[in-house]
Design an enzyme around this catalytic site. Structure first.
Site, mmCIF file in Angstrom:
data_model
loop_
_atom_site.group_PDB
_atom_site.id
_atom_site.type_symbol
_atom_site.label_atom_id
_atom_site.label_comp_id
_atom_site.label_asym_id
_atom_site.label_seq_id
_atom_site.Cartn_x
_atom_site.Cartn_y
_atom_site.Cartn_z
ATOM 1 N N GLU A 97 0.865 -1.266 0.077
ATOM 2 C CA GLU A 97 0.045 0.006 -0.276
ATOM 3 C C GLU A 97 0.848 1.196 0.016
ATOM 4 O OE1 GLU A 97 -2.398 -1.365 3.276
ATOM 5 O OE2 GLU A 97 -4.075 -0.932 2.214
ATOM 6 N N GLU A 121 -4.019 -9.274 4.234
ATOM 7 C CA GLU A 121 -4.611 -9.087 5.478
ATOM 8 C C GLU A 121 -5.950 -9.939 5.694
ATOM 9 O OE1 GLU A 121 -3.506 -6.972 3.249
ATOM 10 O OE2 GLU A 121 -2.581 -5.194 4.184
#
Ligand code: NAI
Length: 699
Positions: A105, A125
């Protein structure tokens, strides 16, 4: 601050420096924003490279900060990414080795990305019951396309950088470096080349569309629903990625954040995060420092080529460690060898193992009838009959022949490891290695620490277990160790439930609905009801006042030992594992109930689950208090890895913590009122009572 700042000519280089994987903890985040400020304030700097030192670009969130306020302290990851996007000078991410989660990210917030080949790229995640929370679900689809991005986000699996670079039209990697070694230099050159380019490209400004969005997301949702029944996160990944195609970027970001925050509080995500930490904690033993020197294990001997010996040997062969197996008779050796071969051949047939790998593994295996042939092995694991007399003979022989410093392990499931150690003149080298059946499949290994077991022996066994891909948990010496000592109480409750009005199928169904891989009676049929019978017969002598249901004994008296005899609590068709309820068994239970003068009552699934699970919890609290287990999370690992406890509940201790220990104790006090149950057992263990009273948790 855990990021370095250097200037090379007109390029500033910010290098994250938070080993082992440059986790994006507070001090790393601060280091990045600090570097950005310096670079933007320095007129001599024209462009910026962001990279990671050591073995990773960045592995994402810092697990040391998990759940602490520091994880959210400003600058949080969203703010760092915003700062990258807003840098007036171009930022080039130079990614290599590992670029995962928050790390990916972060790179997506940079203006450009150059990647080394071989870099593992992922948004994992979902494996912690979450979705990416710093723009991953909004930026990755824009960079590589909706379908590849959703696949990565829902699976959490890593994809190599060179594969991602082949996606037509992808904007994830502006350039692939020739090699990991040349990455730094190529990144500098790239940063120089783009130093004057304006406007600066931002992933957030890329279009995000799917030509058949509605149909595609519907299919994706259906697929995910089937695969991840008990976990909410995968479905939420679909929602978040869909929103990237339908909402404006900032609205999509807000939607992602909303989902992320809600998932953080789900029991499933808590359980998965608990397991993540518990798994890493299990290999740490409080009084055995990590730097304890380990003994070198190059070869292993296994005594006994039966059910367990064969499976144990396979673990080492699979890891490329030579094994010598010893038996008393050639026929037993041949039989054991035959089973190992058959197991491997089945894997070859299924395409899970290549023929040459199979041959290579078998070539590491040798057999003998003579103890003197074992003298060079670095470690020996005994898996002979479960009788102290037999163990005594074996360990005296091992003490005679094994070289000094060799580790002598026993796979005993019930016997006293200290007594076994005392058969030798080197009790410091003796340890228990309790594998679970089938030993080549089950992930759990209980490592039994004897009173005299040396610390370096323990450290070595923990390291070896990692090599053979087991989750090892240390247990002190006691009857049944951690797992089986708890299961005995679970089984006892199962018996009382039959006496009070349940059928085996009702109990099993309730537990399977709770999420257990198998209910207690199906499990008994699989393991062999005779094993529990033998233990109970011993208990009737040792603890004459302990209350037991006699129903299981009646079953065994009929020879219904389970799958191995084709009949147990259920019937079995040869070659199949389906449990078929048997009317005679149900009648046997009813007759016994009537003979005891008990009027059956309807028992709810909730009561079944509570009595069985809280029986585990109460016994576990004793185990913890006695120091048999050093942490509650170890007990969770035992049940998750060895007893089919549902992953999404995080183990019995985590489950009890989630219910609230106060509530657990209240229920126990209620069960203690039941005259058909065992009031003494339901006295909450002192540790449990104390934690409940203080409003605390096990973990
Ligand atoms: P098994 O009966 O299948 O195998 C035992 C083997 O040891 C036989 O092949 C026998 O010929 C051999 N043996 C007996 N005495 C010997 C001696 N003096 N020297 C060399 N070989 C000898 O038994 P299994 O199930 O493999 O159990 C072995 C050990 O593993 C026991 O201590 C048991 O409690 C433990 N264990 C068993 C589990 C299971 O589910 N079966 C699970 C965990 C531990």
């Amino acid at each position: 601050m855990t990021a370095k700042y250097e200037v090379h000519g007109s390029v500033a280089v910010i290098t994250m420096d938070n080993p082992p994987v440059n986790g994006l903890g507070y001090s790393t985040r601060l280091g990045i924003t600090d570097g950005l400020q310096k670079a933007n304030a320095d007129a001599a700097v024209k462009s910026i490279v962001l990279t990671g030192g050591g073995k990773a670009f960045s592995g994402g969130a810092d697990i040391k900060e998990f759940g602490s306020p520091k994880a959210l302290a400003e600058p949080n990851l969203l703010s760092v990414i915003l700062a990258l996007e807003n840098s007036s000078k171009p930022v080039v991410a130079a990614v290599h080795s590992v670029c995962m989660g928050g790390g990916l990210e972060l790179s997506l917030g940079c203006h450009y990305r150059i990647a080394a080949p071989g870099c593992s790229v992922a948004l994992p995640e979902v494996k912690l019951g979450l979705i990416p929370g710093a723009g991953g679900t909004q930026r990755l689809p824009r960079a590589i396309g909706v379908e590849p991005a959703l696949n990565m986000i829902v699976s959490g699996e890593a994809v190599k950088s060179e594969l991602l670079a082949q996606i037509p039209g992808q904007k994830l990697f502006d350039k692939m470096a020739a090699s990991a070694e040349s990455l730094a230099e190529e990144a500098l050159a790239y940063a120089q080349a783009v130093s004057d380019t304006r406007p600066l490209p931002l992933v957030r400004n890329l279009p995000c569309k799917h030509p058949n969005g509605d149909a595609y997301f519907q299919f994706a949702r259906n697929m995910v629903k089937g695969m991840a029944k008990n976990f909410p996160a995968p479905g939420k990944c679909v929602d978040a990625v869909e929103s990237a195609t339908k909402k404006k970027f900032d609205e999509g970001m807000a939607f992602e954040r909303e989902i992320f925050t809600a998932l953080m509080f789900t029991p499933e995500s808590r359980a998965l995060r608990h397991i993540f930490v518990a798994e890493r904690a299990a290999s740490k033993i409080p009084d055995v420092p990590e730097e304890t020197p380990k003994r070198d294990i190059q070869s292993v001997a296994v005594i006994g080529a039966g059910t367990m010996g064969g499976g144990i040997a396979m673990n080492f062969l699979n890891a490329g460690i030579p094994v010598k197996m010893l038996e008393m008779k050639q026929e037993a050796l041949d039989k054991g060898l035959g089973i190992i071969r058959k197991n491997y051949e089945a894997q070859v047939k299924k395409g899970k193992l290549k023929q040459d790998k199979y041959e290579q593994r078998m070539s590491l295996l040798s057999t003998t009838l003579n103890y003197d042939d074992l003298k060079d092995a670095d470690m020996v694991i005994e898996a002979v009959f479960e009788e102290m007399g037999v163990k005594e003979k074996v360990f005296k022989e091992l003490d005679r022949v094994m070289k000094p410093g060799a580790i002598l392990a026993s796979n005993t499931s019930t016997l006293d490891v200290d007594q076994i150690a005392a058969f030798t003149k080197r009790p410091q080298d003796v340890v228990g290695m309790h594998f679970f059946s089938p030993a080549n499949v089950m992930k759990l290994l209980e490592v039994i620490r004897g009173e005299k077991t040396a610390k370096d022996v323990l450290a070595t066994v923990m390291a070896v277990s990692k090599k053979i891909k087991k989750t090892a948990v240390v247990s002190g010496v006691c009857d049944g160790f951690i797992g089986n000592r708890m299961i005995e109480q679970y089984g006892r409750q199962g018996g009382f439930l039959l006496d009070e009005g349940c059928t085996p199928a009702q109990v099993d169904k309730a537990m399977e609905k709770f999420g257990m891989a198998m209910g207690p009676f199906r499990m008994g049929d699989l393991a062999g009801n005779d094993i529990g019978w033998a233990i109970r017969k011993r208990r009737y002598q040792e603890k004459p006042n302990m209350k037991y249901s006699k129903t299981a004994d009646l079953l065994c008296e009929k020879g219904r030992f389970g799958q191995k005899t084709g009949a147990g609590w259920y019937d079995y068709i040869p070659g199949k594992r389906d449990a078929i309820p048997n009317a005679e068994v149900v009648k046997m239970i009813e007759d016994h109930r009537a003979a005891l003068g008990i009027t059956p009552r309807k028992i709810s699934d909730e009561e079944i689950v509570q009595r069985l699970v809280y029986a585990l919890v109460n016994e576990a609290a004793h185990i913890l208090e006695e120091g048999i287990a050093s942490k509650a999370s170890d007990i969770d690992m035992v049940y998750l890895m060895g007893y089919g406890f549902p992953i999404y509940r995080g183990g019995p201790m985590n489950y009890a913590d989630q219910i609230g220990l106060f509530n657990v104790v209240q229920s126990m006090q209620r069960f203690a009122q039941n005259p058909l149950d065992d009031a003494a057992f339901w006295q909450p263990a002192p540790l449990l009572a104390k934690l409940a009273a203080e409003g605390k948790t096990f973990n």
